[in-house]
Design an enzyme around this catalytic site. Structure first.
Site, mmCIF file in Angstrom:
data_model
loop_
_atom_site.group_PDB
_atom_site.id
_atom_site.type_symbol
_atom_site.label_atom_id
_atom_site.label_comp_id
_atom_site.label_asym_id
_atom_site.label_seq_id
_atom_site.Cartn_x
_atom_site.Cartn_y
_atom_site.Cartn_z
ATOM 1 N N ASP A 96 35.279 39.369 47.291
ATOM 2 C CA ASP A 96 34.713 38.085 46.863
ATOM 3 C C ASP A 96 35.692 37.185 46.125
ATOM 4 O O ASP A 96 35.298 36.305 45.370
ATOM 5 C CB ASP A 96 33.520 38.384 45.948
ATOM 6 C CG ASP A 96 33.899 39.338 44.819
ATOM 7 O OD1 ASP A 96 35.103 39.429 44.512
ATOM 8 O OD2 ASP A 96 33.002 39.983 44.253
ATOM 9 N N GLU A 118 33.323 45.286 52.399
ATOM 10 C CA GLU A 118 32.445 45.174 51.220
ATOM 11 C C GLU A 118 31.526 43.956 51.373
ATOM 12 O O GLU A 118 31.402 43.114 50.486
ATOM 13 C CB GLU A 118 33.253 45.090 49.919
ATOM 14 C CG GLU A 118 32.419 45.434 48.677
ATOM 15 C CD GLU A 118 33.241 45.362 47.391
ATOM 16 O OE1 GLU A 118 33.857 46.383 47.031
ATOM 17 O OE2 GLU A 118 33.264 44.289 46.756
ATOM 18 N N GLU A 132 32.430 34.292 42.431
ATOM 19 C CA GLU A 132 32.391 35.370 43.422
ATOM 20 C C GLU A 132 31.134 35.373 44.288
ATOM 21 O O GLU A 132 31.196 35.679 45.479
ATOM 22 C CB GLU A 132 32.562 36.730 42.744
ATOM 23 C CG GLU A 132 33.956 36.989 42.166
ATOM 24 C CD GLU A 132 34.170 36.389 40.785
ATOM 25 O OE1 GLU A 132 33.245 35.747 40.247
ATOM 26 O OE2 GLU A 132 35.285 36.539 40.236
ATOM 27 N N HIS A 205 36.924 40.651 31.984
ATOM 28 C CA HIS A 205 37.740 39.549 32.513
ATOM 29 C C HIS A 205 36.960 38.441 33.199
ATOM 30 O O HIS A 205 37.529 37.399 33.522
ATOM 31 C CB HIS A 205 38.769 40.085 33.519
ATOM 32 C CG HIS A 205 38.171 40.487 34.837
ATOM 33 N ND1 HIS A 205 37.587 41.703 35.039
ATOM 34 C CD2 HIS A 205 38.055 39.811 36.007
ATOM 35 C CE1 HIS A 205 37.145 41.773 36.291
ATOM 36 N NE2 HIS A 205 37.404 40.638 36.895
ATOM 37 N N ARG A 207 35.128 35.322 34.659
ATOM 38 C CA ARG A 207 35.262 33.901 34.340
ATOM 39 C C ARG A 207 34.058 33.369 33.550
ATOM 40 O O ARG A 207 34.208 32.580 32.620
ATOM 41 C CB ARG A 207 35.369 33.132 35.668
ATOM 42 C CG ARG A 207 36.177 31.896 35.667
ATOM 43 C CD ARG A 207 36.492 31.521 37.109
ATOM 44 N NE ARG A 207 37.770 32.057 37.506
ATOM 45 C CZ ARG A 207 38.909 31.390 37.466
ATOM 46 N NH1 ARG A 207 38.921 30.143 37.043
ATOM 47 N NH2 ARG A 207 40.038 31.946 37.851
ATOM 48 N N HIS A 238 43.478 42.651 30.603
ATOM 49 C CA HIS A 238 43.705 41.879 31.829
ATOM 50 C C HIS A 238 44.751 40.793 31.548
ATOM 51 O O HIS A 238 44.792 40.259 30.438
ATOM 52 C CB HIS A 238 42.370 41.252 32.240
ATOM 53 C CG HIS A 238 42.329 40.662 33.625
ATOM 54 N ND1 HIS A 238 42.931 39.470 33.931
ATOM 55 C CD2 HIS A 238 41.764 41.107 34.771
ATOM 56 C CE1 HIS A 238 42.725 39.195 35.214
ATOM 57 N NE2 HIS A 238 42.019 40.182 35.755
HETATM 58 C C1 UD1 Z 1 40.465 37.289 39.971
HETATM 59 C C2 UD1 Z 1 39.246 37.067 40.881
HETATM 60 C C3 UD1 Z 1 38.088 37.937 40.424
HETATM 61 C C4 UD1 Z 1 38.500 39.376 40.297
HETATM 62 C C5 UD1 Z 1 39.731 39.491 39.423
HETATM 63 C C6 UD1 Z 1 40.218 40.909 39.432
HETATM 64 C C7 UD1 Z 1 38.924 34.843 41.830
HETATM 65 C C8 UD1 Z 1 38.398 33.469 41.607
HETATM 66 N N1 UD1 Z 1 38.823 35.677 40.790
HETATM 67 O O1 UD1 Z 1 40.120 36.820 38.674
HETATM 68 O O2 UD1 Z 1 37.036 37.844 41.379
HETATM 69 O O3 UD1 Z 1 37.437 40.100 39.710
HETATM 70 O O4 UD1 Z 1 40.778 38.659 39.938
HETATM 71 O O5 UD1 Z 1 41.061 41.177 38.350
HETATM 72 O O6 UD1 Z 1 39.420 35.163 42.891
HETATM 73 N N2 UD1 Z 1 47.556 36.735 35.788
HETATM 74 C C9 UD1 Z 1 48.849 37.160 35.568
HETATM 75 N N3 UD1 Z 1 49.302 38.255 36.248
HETATM 76 C C10 UD1 Z 1 48.531 38.943 37.123
HETATM 77 C C11 UD1 Z 1 47.216 38.518 37.327
HETATM 78 C C12 UD1 Z 1 46.735 37.406 36.659
HETATM 79 O O7 UD1 Z 1 49.583 36.562 34.789
HETATM 80 O O8 UD1 Z 1 48.996 39.926 37.711
HETATM 81 C C13 UD1 Z 1 47.051 35.539 35.053
HETATM 82 C C14 UD1 Z 1 47.632 34.204 35.577
HETATM 83 O O9 UD1 Z 1 47.774 33.328 34.516
HETATM 84 C C15 UD1 Z 1 46.528 33.710 36.497
HETATM 85 C C16 UD1 Z 1 45.298 34.149 35.723
HETATM 86 O O10 UD1 Z 1 45.623 35.437 35.212
HETATM 87 O O11 UD1 Z 1 46.571 32.332 36.723
HETATM 88 C C17 UD1 Z 1 44.019 34.174 36.481
HETATM 89 O O12 UD1 Z 1 44.148 34.810 37.709
HETATM 90 P P1 UD1 Z 1 43.054 34.483 38.869
HETATM 91 O O13 UD1 Z 1 43.414 35.281 40.060
HETATM 92 O O14 UD1 Z 1 42.859 33.023 39.024
HETATM 93 O O15 UD1 Z 1 41.689 34.987 38.267
HETATM 94 P P2 UD1 Z 1 41.239 36.347 37.631
HETATM 95 O O16 UD1 Z 1 40.492 35.978 36.392
HETATM 96 O O17 UD1 Z 1 42.355 37.292 37.554
HETATM 97 N N1 UDP Z 2 42.105 48.869 37.325
HETATM 98 C C1 UDP Z 2 43.420 49.314 37.155
HETATM 99 N N2 UDP Z 2 44.003 49.199 35.919
HETATM 100 C C2 UDP Z 2 43.358 48.646 34.884
HETATM 101 C C3 UDP Z 2 42.024 48.184 35.052
HETATM 102 C C4 UDP Z 2 41.444 48.296 36.294
HETATM 103 O O1 UDP Z 2 44.033 49.816 38.096
HETATM 104 O O2 UDP Z 2 43.942 48.554 33.814
HETATM 105 C C5 UDP Z 2 41.462 49.000 38.644
HETATM 106 C C6 UDP Z 2 40.080 49.630 38.634
HETATM 107 O O3 UDP Z 2 40.160 51.043 38.716
HETATM 108 C C7 UDP Z 2 39.428 49.020 39.843
HETATM 109 C C8 UDP Z 2 40.051 47.643 39.927
HETATM 110 O O4 UDP Z 2 41.238 47.695 39.139
HETATM 111 O O5 UDP Z 2 39.753 49.728 41.026
HETATM 112 C C9 UDP Z 2 39.078 46.646 39.377
HETATM 113 O O6 UDP Z 2 39.712 45.466 39.115
HETATM 114 P P1 UDP Z 2 39.073 44.326 38.222
HETATM 115 O O7 UDP Z 2 38.161 44.917 37.219
HETATM 116 O O8 UDP Z 2 40.217 43.510 37.743
HETATM 117 O O9 UDP Z 2 38.283 43.441 39.301
HETATM 118 P P2 UDP Z 2 36.801 43.468 39.906
HETATM 119 O O10 UDP Z 2 36.545 44.813 40.484
HETATM 120 O O11 UDP Z 2 35.869 43.105 38.797
HETATM 121 O O12 UDP Z 2 36.845 42.388 40.936
#
Ligand code: UD1
Ligand code: UDP
Length: 366
Positions: A96, A118, A132, A205, A207, A238
């Site tokens: 999603d 999924e 999502e 984490h 939004r 996160h």
């Molecule tokens: C995204 C997904 C969410 C998912 C989550 C898993 C969308 C809209 N959201 O949310 O569905 O549950 O990932 O974790 O697709 N950042 C880093 N390094 C990283 C990752 C993120 O610096 O490796 C920071 C960056 O500033 C980035 C921000 O996190 O811009 C947000 O990342 P983004 O992918 O937009 O949204 P998430 O909140 O991570």
């Molecule tokens: N995860 C990880 N390290 C962490 C936290 C989560 O590898 O420090 C893994 C977790 O086991 C799961 C996935 O990341 O498989 C979930 O990611 P997240 O919670 O970021 O996203 P969501 O599932 O809510 O989209």
């Protein structure tokens, strides 16, 4: 032999698609191309590395502070160009995220069939989780093959008018991932905790939790460890700057709260398997907790992981400080019956054979 492009951009997509990449490559029947949008960077790369998957293409779209529309637009445009050059026969997306929605949309525009891994998870509340729920429903509109983790998810899709012959119940590939990480791999981090301590794993984490809600969750965690001297909490923070700022402000210096960099998936799965209680707003962790039987408080007001709620291993506690604190406090009290009834592993999300089930379907339909 067909060309299948598998698209991933965030940590959970890598965790849930790498087992499928492995399965399809080991069968050798199709050419498998892995596209990373790079929506995440460090968190995605560490999951890919754990499964030894190297993307064939990397769009590297992540920028701090980017808006949803910017990420969506970049991924649609760049995926479109790549699809034009590579001409795959099928595009697989998972879950999603913006990556799944935008890359799937680009494939749809080019009339390339889309498979959705999924498929069929729903809260039917468009802003919970945001964005999502919209992504899931939108992907279901244009996908050609729907791989549902459970019968409940399939029923949602049938109710929405999908043809039953295009919806396949496969289990969730996250259980395949767990099987690999817990049985085949060694964790990098040697988790160790004081004798007799109970371990809480905390993640947040979403939004829709940014701002006041996440601060309430963090304060609840602080109160829990302050009230229970034999509890150690591990909080992998996160990378999202919104989460990091709130965590630093509320939890810095709190004894027995270990704020750490997100561990790679193998170490993290070993930590979950050791945990006594999980507090999370994550989707994937709800499924992992259900498979492992670790009692979990879901810090949200709705969850699409209804199967885990039904078995009782997950409890929906909302996002308020008081609700989270009081439920955790009750469960951590000596000899809590309620806690024991939650502690049940189950195979509601499958037995770790979802990737094989998806690969079997692909062999028949493409
Ligand atoms: C995204 C997904 C969410 C998912 C989550 C898993 C969308 C809209 N959201 O949310 O569905 O549950 O990932 O974790 O697709 N950042 C880093 N390094 C990283 C990752 C993120 O610096 O490796 C920071 C960056 O500033 C980035 C921000 O996190 O811009 C947000 O990342 P983004 O992918 O937009 O949204 P998430 O909140 O991570
Ligand atoms: N995860 C990880 N390290 C962490 C936290 C989560 O590898 O420090 C893994 C977790 O086991 C799961 C996935 O990341 O498989 C979930 O990611 P997240 O919670 O970021 O996203 P969501 O599932 O809510 O989209």
């Amino acid at each position: 032999m067909k060309r299948i492009m598998i698209v991933m951009g965030t940590r959970p997509e890598a965790v849930k698609l790498c087992p499928l990449v492995r399965e399809l490559r080991s069968r050798g029947k199709h050419e498998i191309l892995v596209l990373s949008t790079g929506q995440h960077r460090a968190m995605l790369d560490s999951a890919l590395e754990a499964f030894s998957v190297k993307p064939d293409f990397d769009m590297d779209v992540m920028q701090t502070g980017q808006t949803l529309s910017e990420v969506t637009a970049k991924i649609v445009r760049r995926t479109d160009e790549l699809l034009g050059a590579e001409k795959p026969d099928l595009v697989l997306v998972q879950g999603d995220t913006t990556t799944a929605f935008a890359a799937g949309l680009a494939a749809f525009h080019r009339q390339i069939p889309v498979g959705h891994v999924e498929a069929g998870l729903r809260t039917y509340q468009m802003r919970s989780p945001f964005p999502e729920e919209f992504h899931r429903q939108a992907i279901s509109l244009f996908a050609d093959y729907h791989f549902s983790p459970t019968v409940t998810a399939k029923k949602n899709l049938i109710r929405e008018g999908k043809q039953a012959s295009r919806v396949f119940v496969t289990g969730n590939t996250v259980v395949d991932a767990l099987r690999i990480t817990l049985t085949e791999k060694k964790p990098r981090l040697p988790w160790s905790f004081p004798e007799g301590h109970r371990v809480i794993v905390f993640t947040a984490h979403r939004r829709e939790s940014w701002g006041a809600p996440i601060r309430g969750m963090l304060r609840a965690l602080r109160r829990i460890v302050e009230t229970h001297p034999n509890v150690t909490a591990v909080f992998p923070v996160h990378h999202n700057p919104q989460v990091r700022a709130a965590a630093r402000e509320i939890l810095t210096g709190v004894p027995r709260v270990r704020m750490i960099e997100p561990p790679e998936i193998v170490s993290f799965h070993h930590l979950l398997a050791r945990a006594d209680l999980i507090l999370t707003d994550s989707g994937g962790i709800q499924e992992e907790a259900s498979a492992l039987g670790v009692p979990t408080l879901v810090m949200r007001y709705s969850s699409e992981r209804v199967e885990g709620l039904r078995t009782g291993v997950l409890k929906l506690v909302g996002g308020s400080e008081e609700g989270i604190f009081s439920t955790a406090d009750r469960l951590l009290s000596e000899g809590s019956e309620e806690y024991l009834t939650m502690k049940k592993p189950s195979s509601i999300y499958g037995k770790g054979r979802a990737s094989a089930a998806i690969a079997d379907v692909l062999d028949r339909v493409i």
